[in-house]
Design a protein around this motif. Structure first.
Motif, short mmCIF file in Angstrom:
data_model
loop_
_atom_site.label_atom_id
_atom_site.label_comp_id
_atom_site.label_asym_id
_atom_site.label_seq_id
_atom_site.Cartn_x
_atom_site.Cartn_y
_atom_site.Cartn_z
N THR A 106 54.90 46.62 55.25
CA THR A 106 55.38 45.94 56.44
C THR A 106 54.47 44.84 56.94
OG1 THR A 106 56.43 48.00 57.10
CG2 THR A 106 56.22 46.30 58.79
N TYR A 107 53.18 45.06 56.92
CA TYR A 107 52.27 44.16 57.61
C TYR A 107 51.32 43.37 56.75
CZ TYR A 107 53.92 46.27 61.88
OH TYR A 107 54.71 46.67 62.89
N THR A 108 51.33 43.59 55.46
CA THR A 108 50.44 42.80 54.61
C THR A 108 51.26 41.91 53.71
OG1 THR A 108 50.31 44.56 52.96
CG2 THR A 108 48.59 44.53 54.67
N HIS A 109 50.76 40.74 53.53
CA HIS A 109 51.44 39.73 52.72
C HIS A 109 50.42 39.13 51.77
CE1 HIS A 109 54.41 40.15 55.89
NE2 HIS A 109 53.45 39.89 56.75
N THR A 110 50.85 38.85 50.57
CA THR A 110 49.96 38.21 49.62
C THR A 110 49.64 36.82 50.14
OG1 THR A 110 50.98 39.42 47.81
CG2 THR A 110 49.72 37.47 47.23
N THR A 111 48.37 36.50 50.11
CA THR A 111 47.94 35.18 50.57
C THR A 111 47.40 34.39 49.39
OG1 THR A 111 45.69 35.89 51.04
CG2 THR A 111 47.30 36.13 52.83
N ARG A 112 47.38 33.10 49.53
CA ARG A 112 46.82 32.22 48.50
C ARG A 112 45.35 32.59 48.28
NH1 ARG A 112 48.29 30.17 44.27
NH2 ARG A 112 50.08 29.28 45.28
N GLN A 113 44.63 32.88 49.35
CA GLN A 113 43.21 33.25 49.23
C GLN A 113 43.05 34.48 48.34
OE1 GLN A 113 41.24 34.18 52.94
NE2 GLN A 113 39.47 35.04 51.93
N LYS A 114 43.88 35.50 48.57
CA LYS A 114 43.77 36.72 47.76
C LYS A 114 44.18 36.47 46.32
CE LYS A 114 41.97 39.72 50.40
NZ LYS A 114 40.61 40.17 50.08
N GLN A 115 45.17 35.62 46.10
CA GLN A 115 45.56 35.27 44.74
C GLN A 115 44.42 34.55 44.02
OE1 GLN A 115 49.34 33.23 44.49
NE2 GLN A 115 50.26 34.59 46.01
N ASP A 116 43.76 33.63 44.73
CA ASP A 116 42.62 32.90 44.15
C ASP A 116 41.47 33.85 43.82
OD1 ASP A 116 44.09 30.57 44.42
OD2 ASP A 116 42.99 29.87 46.19
N GLU A 117 41.21 34.81 44.73
CA GLU A 117 40.16 35.78 44.48
C GLU A 117 40.48 36.65 43.27
OE1 GLU A 117 39.53 38.01 48.08
OE2 GLU A 117 38.96 36.20 49.21
N ALA A 118 41.75 37.04 43.12
CA ALA A 118 42.16 37.85 41.97
C ALA A 118 41.99 37.05 40.68
CB ALA A 118 43.60 38.32 42.14
N ALA A 119 42.36 35.78 40.71
CA ALA A 119 42.21 34.92 39.53
C ALA A 119 40.74 34.77 39.17
CB ALA A 119 42.85 33.55 39.78
N GLN A 120 39.88 34.60 40.16
CA GLN A 120 38.45 34.48 39.92
C GLN A 120 37.88 35.77 39.34
OE1 GLN A 120 36.54 31.63 40.35
NE2 GLN A 120 35.02 32.82 39.24
N ALA A 121 38.32 36.91 39.86
CA ALA A 121 37.86 38.20 39.35
C ALA A 121 38.27 38.37 37.89
CB ALA A 121 38.41 39.33 40.21
N MET A 122 39.51 37.99 37.57
CA MET A 122 39.97 38.09 36.20
C MET A 122 39.17 37.15 35.30
SD MET A 122 41.78 39.53 33.98
CE MET A 122 42.96 40.49 34.88
N GLY A 123 38.90 35.93 35.79
CA GLY A 123 38.07 34.99 35.03
C GLY A 123 36.69 35.54 34.78
N ASN A 124 36.09 36.16 35.76
CA ASN A 124 34.75 36.76 35.59
C ASN A 124 34.79 37.88 34.56
OD1 ASN A 124 33.81 35.06 37.59
ND2 ASN A 124 33.86 36.61 39.20
N LEU A 125 35.85 38.69 34.59
CA LEU A 125 35.98 39.77 33.62
C LEU A 125 36.12 39.22 32.21
CD1 LEU A 125 36.32 42.82 33.10
CD2 LEU A 125 38.76 42.49 33.47
N LEU A 126 36.95 38.20 32.05
CA LEU A 126 37.15 37.59 30.73
C LEU A 126 35.86 36.94 30.22
CD1 LEU A 126 40.70 36.05 31.18
CD2 LEU A 126 40.07 38.08 29.85
N ALA A 127 35.09 36.36 31.12
CA ALA A 127 33.83 35.72 30.71
C ALA A 127 32.84 36.76 30.20
CB ALA A 127 33.22 34.96 31.90
N GLN A 128 32.90 37.98 30.70
CA GLN A 128 31.99 39.05 30.27
C GLN A 128 32.32 39.57 28.87
OE1 GLN A 128 32.02 42.15 33.21
NE2 GLN A 128 31.30 40.81 34.83
N VAL A 129 33.59 39.47 28.46
CA VAL A 129 33.98 40.02 27.15
C VAL A 129 33.94 38.99 26.04
CG1 VAL A 129 35.36 41.88 28.13
CG2 VAL A 129 36.45 39.69 27.59
N ARG A 130 33.62 37.75 26.36
CA ARG A 130 33.54 36.72 25.31
C ARG A 130 32.34 36.91 24.46
NH1 ARG A 130 34.49 31.13 28.26
NH2 ARG A 130 35.85 31.95 29.79
#
Length: 130
Positions: A106-130
């Motif tokens: 009801t009260y939480t909505h996906t925000t651009r900020q949270k999407q950007d943070e998730a993308a950055q976290a995924m990028g950091n994870l991918l950088a660790q496995v290279r």
């Protein structure tokens, strides 16, 4: 946090910043002897809920803000505190919800900020496995 039944009203205790407590104490000192923090200027008693809504609209108009229902403040509160690291269980309790899932739906909505943070976290994870 405990709920106190008072006639048909439930009073929920919540934590607020000390700065807010200090401001509320200053406000109450303006009318000592009155049990209400913001007594009605007409009756000295408690404001009727319709009066609170009308006052809210008057404040919005005076400040040049557009239409916003008083209840919409809840929809602003939840995403802001979640974005600032408050856990969902705490937010749900502060809003008086029994079910955390209801708060999320009801009260939480996906925000651009949270999407950007998730993308950055995924990028950091991918950088660790290279």
């Amino acid at each position: 946090m405990e709920n106190i039944k008072l006639n048909k009203l439930t009073i929920r205790e919540i934590s607020i910043p000390q700065e807010a407590v200090d401001l509320l104490i200053q406000e109450h000192a303006k009318h000592p002897g009155n049990p209400w923090l913001f007594p009605s200027s007409c009756t000295g008693g408690m404001y009727h809920p319709d009066s609170v809504a009308a006052l809210h609209q008057r404040i919005l108009k005076d400040t040049g803000l557009g239409h916003l229902r008083f209840h919409d403040l809840r929809h602003t509160f939840a995403p802001l505190v979640l974005q600032n690291g408050v856990d969902i269980k705490t937010v749900s309790t502060m809003l008086g919800h029994y079910d955390v899932g209801f708060t999320l739906r009801t009260y939480t909505h996906t925000t651009r900020q949270k999407q950007d943070e998730a993308a950055q976290a995924m990028g950091n994870l991918l950088a660790q496995v290279r």
